[in-house]
Scaffold this motif. Structure first.
Motif, PDB file in Angstrom:
ATOM      1  N   LEU A   1       0.845  -1.198   0.000  1.00 47.77           N
ATOM      2  CA  LEU A   1       0.000   0.000   0.000  1.00 47.77           C
ATOM      3  C   LEU A   1       0.879   1.247   0.000  1.00 47.77           C
ATOM      4  CD1 LEU A   1      -2.513  -1.238   2.704  1.00 47.77           C
ATOM      5  CD2 LEU A   1      -2.940  -1.067   0.253  1.00 47.77           C
TER       6      LEU A   1
ATOM      7  N   ASP B   1       2.112   5.019  -0.199  1.00 46.71           N
ATOM      8  CA  ASP B   1       1.523   6.317   0.173  1.00 46.71           C
ATOM      9  C   ASP B   1       0.245   6.154   0.991  1.00 46.71           C
ATOM     10  OD1 ASP B   1       3.577   7.506  -1.311  1.00 46.71           O
ATOM     11  OD2 ASP B   1       2.379   7.444  -3.152  1.00 46.71           O
ATOM     12  N   THR B   2       0.261   5.201   1.916  1.00 46.46           N
ATOM     13  CA  THR B   2      -0.909   4.942   2.760  1.00 46.46           C
ATOM     14  C   THR B   2      -0.461   4.898   4.214  1.00 46.46           C
ATOM     15  OG1 THR B   2      -1.891   3.616   0.994  1.00 46.46           O
ATOM     16  CG2 THR B   2      -2.841   3.376   3.162  1.00 46.46           C
ATOM     17  N   LYS B   3      -1.273   5.429   5.105  1.00 43.69           N
ATOM     18  CA  LYS B   3      -1.001   5.390   6.543  1.00 43.69           C
ATOM     19  C   LYS B   3      -1.819   4.257   7.157  1.00 43.69           C
ATOM     20  CE  LYS B   3      -0.310  10.346   6.799  1.00 43.69           C
ATOM     21  NZ  LYS B   3      -0.810  11.592   7.349  1.00 43.69           N
TER      22      LYS B   3
ATOM     23  N   ASP C   1      -5.522   4.862   7.790  1.00 47.25           N
ATOM     24  CA  ASP C   1      -6.433   4.942   6.641  1.00 47.25           C
ATOM     25  C   ASP C   1      -6.964   3.575   6.212  1.00 47.25           C
ATOM     26  OD1 ASP C   1      -5.982   7.642   6.592  1.00 47.25           O
ATOM     27  OD2 ASP C   1      -4.430   7.525   5.031  1.00 47.25           O
ATOM     28  N   VAL C   2      -6.422   2.503   6.773  1.00 45.90           N
ATOM     29  CA  VAL C   2      -6.770   1.154   6.317  1.00 45.90           C
ATOM     30  C   VAL C   2      -8.022   0.665   7.035  1.00 45.90           C
ATOM     31  CG1 VAL C   2      -5.983  -1.237   6.186  1.00 45.90           C
ATOM     32  CG2 VAL C   2      -4.365   0.620   5.810  1.00 45.90           C
TER      33      VAL C   2
ATOM     34  N   THR D   1      -8.850   1.578   1.384  1.00 46.50           N
ATOM     35  CA  THR D   1      -8.082   2.765   1.761  1.00 46.50           C
ATOM     36  C   THR D   1      -8.561   3.893   0.847  1.00 46.50           C
ATOM     37  OG1 THR D   1      -6.272   2.425   0.184  1.00 46.50           O
ATOM     38  CG2 THR D   1      -6.058   1.328   2.317  1.00 46.50           C
TER      39      THR D   1
ATOM     40  N   LYS E   1      -6.916   5.321  -1.402  1.00 44.71           N
ATOM     41  CA  LYS E   1      -6.344   5.174  -2.741  1.00 44.71           C
ATOM     42  C   LYS E   1      -6.585   3.794  -3.355  1.00 44.71           C
ATOM     43  CE  LYS E   1      -2.625   8.482  -2.237  1.00 44.71           C
ATOM     44  NZ  LYS E   1      -1.224   8.738  -2.482  1.00 44.71           N
ATOM     45  N   TYR E   2      -6.793   2.775  -2.541  1.00 45.88           N
ATOM     46  CA  TYR E   2      -6.876   1.395  -3.044  1.00 45.88           C
ATOM     47  C   TYR E   2      -8.102   0.676  -2.498  1.00 45.88           C
ATOM     48  CZ  TYR E   2      -1.958   2.189  -4.120  1.00 45.88           C
ATOM     49  OH  TYR E   2      -0.789   2.696  -4.604  1.00 45.88           O
TER      50      TYR E   2
ATOM     51  N   GLU F   1       5.761   0.123   3.627  1.00 53.09           N
ATOM     52  CA  GLU F   1       4.418   0.457   3.142  1.00 53.09           C
ATOM     53  C   GLU F   1       3.664  -0.810   2.752  1.00 53.09           C
ATOM     54  OE1 GLU F   1       5.369   3.241   0.026  1.00 53.09           O
ATOM     55  OE2 GLU F   1       5.053   4.931   1.390  1.00 53.09           O
TER      56      GLU F   1
END
Length: 191
Positions: free
Chosen positions: A125, A127-129, A132-133, A146, A148-149, A173
């Protein structure tokens, strides 16, 4: 002596007649059209040609359009209007192996997937924190969202959805989800 020569000539002529393939080739060429239609499907009894309706088209008396068996688990998460890309993922099957398994073979475990106890799903993932998941795990389906995904993953084996562990590695990541697999209790999978 002459009798020996005559019999040996007759023996040689009889032997050459046995070894002659010219007559056999002519006979084979005549029977090719008669035997050409034979194949593996003609071995054994002929199949019965009963007109049976396929099981998929048998309609029950209810007014349902489809039955619950026809709908795969996790199909409620399929959103065709959602254009978020699917992240890269990898499924790794794990098994607990001790020295008694490795050197002595006492537990009869082998490297096949039937002897695995856990499933590790690695999801990249970028650029994901971790905050955010959003992760939802069912018996045969993993749903990850997320900003973005989005990932809707049908799992290859049923799992215990309450007995799992997820860990996010921010330096790589990557999200690692470890799931305990449901296995039939047999001599290999005794716990």
């Amino acid at each position: 002596m002459e009798s020996l020569g005559v019999s040996s000539i007759q023996n040689l002529q009889a032997l050459s007649a046995l070894l002659s393939t010219q007559q056999e080739e002519e006979e084979d060429c005549k029977n090719v059209t008669a035997c050409a239609w034979l194949g593996p499907g003609q071995i054994g009894p002929l199949p019965k040609k009963d007109k049976e309706e396929p099981v998929a088209y048998v309609k029950k008396n209810s007014k349902d359009i489809w039955s619950e068996e026809e709908v795969s688990e996790g199909s409620q998460y399929d959103d065709l209007a959602d254009l978020r890309p699917q992240p890269e993922y990898e499924i790794i099957l794990k098994q607990s192996v001790g020295t008694e398994d490795l050197f002595l073979g006492l537990s009869r475990k082998d490297p096949s997937s039937m002897c695995c106890e856990a499933m590790l799903v690695k999801i990249k993932l970028p650029d994901t924190k971790a905050t955010d998941v959003v992760l939802d795990v069912k018996e045969k389906f993993l749903d990850l969202r997320t900003p973005k995904y989005k990932l809707g993953l049908h799992l290859p084996h049923p799992i215990h959805n309450q007995e799992g562990k997820a860990q996010f590695f921010s330096e790589r990541e990557e999200l690692e989800v470890t799931l305990l697999m449901k296995r039939p209790m047999d001599s290999i999978n005794m716990q």
